[in-house]
Design an enzyme around this catalytic site. Sequence first.
Site, mmCIF file in Angstrom:
data_model
loop_
_atom_site.group_PDB
_atom_site.id
_atom_site.type_symbol
_atom_site.label_atom_id
_atom_site.label_comp_id
_atom_site.label_asym_id
_atom_site.label_seq_id
_atom_site.Cartn_x
_atom_site.Cartn_y
_atom_site.Cartn_z
ATOM 1 N N GLY A 120 0.825 -1.214 0.000
ATOM 2 C CA GLY A 120 0.000 0.000 0.000
ATOM 3 C C GLY A 120 0.850 1.252 0.000
ATOM 4 O O GLY A 120 2.076 1.194 0.094
ATOM 5 N N ARG A 174 3.994 5.821 1.947
ATOM 6 C CA ARG A 174 4.490 7.196 2.127
ATOM 7 C C ARG A 174 3.937 8.119 1.057
ATOM 8 O O ARG A 174 4.393 9.260 0.934
ATOM 9 C CB ARG A 174 6.009 7.218 2.110
ATOM 10 C CG ARG A 174 6.612 6.520 0.894
ATOM 11 C CD ARG A 174 8.101 6.697 0.898
ATOM 12 N NE ARG A 174 8.719 5.820 -0.094
ATOM 13 C CZ ARG A 174 9.981 5.908 -0.438
ATOM 14 N NH1 ARG A 174 10.748 6.819 0.121
ATOM 15 N NH2 ARG A 174 10.501 5.095 -1.326
ATOM 16 N N ASP A 196 9.303 5.038 7.563
ATOM 17 C CA ASP A 196 9.044 6.281 8.299
ATOM 18 C C ASP A 196 8.117 7.231 7.532
ATOM 19 O O ASP A 196 7.875 8.350 7.958
ATOM 20 C CB ASP A 196 10.363 6.992 8.625
ATOM 21 C CG ASP A 196 11.173 7.307 7.371
ATOM 22 O OD1 ASP A 196 10.663 7.083 6.246
ATOM 23 O OD2 ASP A 196 12.320 7.781 7.511
ATOM 24 N N GLY A 197 7.642 6.784 6.363
ATOM 25 C CA GLY A 197 6.709 7.618 5.608
ATOM 26 C C GLY A 197 7.375 8.731 4.814
ATOM 27 O O GLY A 197 6.693 9.504 4.140
ATOM 28 N N ASP A 215 3.903 -4.594 -7.493
ATOM 29 C CA ASP A 215 3.327 -3.371 -6.909
ATOM 30 C C ASP A 215 3.902 -2.117 -7.565
ATOM 31 O O ASP A 215 3.431 -1.010 -7.305
ATOM 32 C CB ASP A 215 3.551 -3.327 -5.392
ATOM 33 C CG ASP A 215 5.005 -3.521 -5.012
ATOM 34 O OD1 ASP A 215 5.558 -4.592 -5.322
ATOM 35 O OD2 ASP A 215 5.602 -2.602 -4.423
ATOM 36 N N ASP A 273 7.187 4.362 -10.179
ATOM 37 C CA ASP A 273 7.957 4.103 -8.955
ATOM 38 C C ASP A 273 9.464 4.040 -9.242
ATOM 39 O O ASP A 273 10.090 2.975 -9.196
ATOM 40 C CB ASP A 273 7.488 2.826 -8.256
ATOM 41 C CG ASP A 273 6.271 3.102 -7.375
ATOM 42 O OD1 ASP A 273 5.657 4.182 -7.537
ATOM 43 O OD2 ASP A 273 5.940 2.263 -6.524
HETATM 44 P P1 AMP Z 1 9.048 0.444 -3.277
HETATM 45 O O1 AMP Z 1 9.824 -0.813 -3.471
HETATM 46 O O2 AMP Z 1 9.872 1.672 -3.033
HETATM 47 O O3 AMP Z 1 8.083 0.658 -4.385
HETATM 48 O O4 AMP Z 1 8.202 0.278 -1.925
HETATM 49 C C1 AMP Z 1 7.572 -0.911 -1.542
HETATM 50 C C2 AMP Z 1 6.613 -0.644 -0.408
HETATM 51 O O5 AMP Z 1 7.295 -0.059 0.699
HETATM 52 C C3 AMP Z 1 5.477 0.311 -0.733
HETATM 53 O O6 AMP Z 1 4.350 -0.117 -0.025
HETATM 54 C C4 AMP Z 1 5.983 1.625 -0.201
HETATM 55 O O7 AMP Z 1 4.931 2.514 0.112
HETATM 56 C C5 AMP Z 1 6.705 1.188 1.053
HETATM 57 N N1 AMP Z 1 7.761 2.126 1.460
HETATM 58 C C6 AMP Z 1 8.959 2.338 0.861
HETATM 59 N N2 AMP Z 1 9.672 3.254 1.543
HETATM 60 C C7 AMP Z 1 8.912 3.644 2.589
HETATM 61 C C8 AMP Z 1 9.096 4.558 3.675
HETATM 62 N N3 AMP Z 1 10.214 5.282 3.827
HETATM 63 N N4 AMP Z 1 8.089 4.692 4.564
HETATM 64 C C9 AMP Z 1 6.961 3.972 4.448
HETATM 65 N N5 AMP Z 1 6.742 3.088 3.477
HETATM 66 C C10 AMP Z 1 7.689 2.913 2.556
HETATM 67 MG MG MG Z 2 6.516 1.042 -5.080
#
Ligand code: AMP
Ligand code: MG
Length: 502
Positions: free
Chosen positions: A100, A103, A138-139, A265, A275
Amino acid sequence: MNAPGLPPQLLHRIDDLSLGNSFAELPPAFYTRLMPTPLPAPYLVCAGASAAALIDLDPAEFATDDFVETFSGNRTLPDSIPLAAVYSGHQFGVWAGQLGDGRAILLGEAPAPGTGHPGVLELQLKGAGLTPYSRMGDGRAVLRSSIREFLCSEAMAALGIPTSRALCVTGSDQLVMRETPETAAVATRMAPTFVRFGSFEHWFYNDKKAELKILADYVIDRCYPELRDTANPYQALLAEVTRRTAHLMAQWQAIGFMHGVMNTDNMSILGLTLDYGPFGFMEAFDANHICNHTDRQGRYAYSMQPQIGHWNCYALGQAMLPLIGEVDDTQAALQNYQSEYAARLDDLLHAKLGLQSKLPEDGKLFDAMFAAMQGSHADFTLFFRRLGDLQADRPETDAPLRDLFIDRAAFDAWAVQYRTRLKQENSLDSRRSIAMHAVNPKYVLRNYLAQTAIEKAQRKDFSEIGKLLGILEKPFDEQPENAQYAALPPDWASHLEVSCSS
Ligand code: AMP
Ligand code: MG
């Protein structure tokens, strides 16, 4: 933008962006409504006039406090219903369950009249604070990765590759912990929808067929209305997403773009590049290059991208099976991936080599070219750009191109084949050169260019980002005054590592 000859359109001030919220009209299980977490003392890092033009936003607004406060998440636009969406996904081939927007916060959708269907762009703040989907995160997003996403989104758009767009980045002195402490930033992205393959998988793996159908109907009605009247709209949707994904992979391969984290995702239901994380553009050619330092196995290596695209379409097909009905119909929707990919890549390679006709032996010419590039680790972008300057009857002028090859003999052997091929279609150098330069960019976002802009920005000098944006928005133009931005990476850049950390 305002086309010449038409009456000038009124460009919006920030508060005149009247936001719709179609995603917020879906059932509550699809998202969580919440406000962004304010970013302390935000400042503007960069903003793009071309992206602003898509939503008729006046770039003069960039200089206002309202702009910075709005796109830091500190101020809400009228009509905005901020939310974080839920989705799931396969990460590195393994079912990861619920993910989901951990951030990212969706503000709503702005009218984008010139962008085709559905004529809106969703505005999303990436790095806007914790959500119920943040898990261990950390969002926040860091300045480094936000600048990279901003520049690459806009560079890809200028290269003609489907992508989410980036409006701006705001920054703050607030520290967030990564491998080292870094400062926080918020990137504003735009796309007609941010629905992912993983959004469909979410409902499938939770055994929620009603929600799965609601999502599919939402995507069809908004983004693929032409599929509504087909015999099986869900099968048609899968077939169309498969086709778009195959074409996107061909475009990535042809430009040398590596995504780095092709988890389901991160796969757009619109076939957009989405992304941006540890992405890279191929420099010294190595088909097995892995741009993501964290991807030890090389699942997302350059040469793997086309088959991973296919794998991801299968994951989407699995999730859509309850809607499509029959396994055979689902298979049928997926089966064109290979031929769509191969045909598109074939078109792109013919264009890259300036070939107007297609001959049965051309595949061998392409294979031999990549083998020679691989053997010498020739620079991908410079090779194709300089190939456009090759003079068919004057091998003695090949030096700039030939010098990209350690193995000169391998290049010479291939160049003989290429020249023979050019003769077969009576190719005219001058015309071929113009056509090739229109598809083989001189300027791409090399890691060292991004890194230079980032390091300056970390010292609060944001000028290099704007400079790079201007260059990357015209990637096919010679821009002789910016020739140094087309140069091979300097020695220090060979130590640059890009990881998932962002
Ligand atoms: P990504 O591989 O960067 O597309 O991220 C995979 C998942 O991790 C997604 O659900 C992102 O929203 C979550 N995510 C990545 N970095 C953060 C962060 N710093 N804080 C919160 N959620 C994160
Ligand atoms: Mg992503």
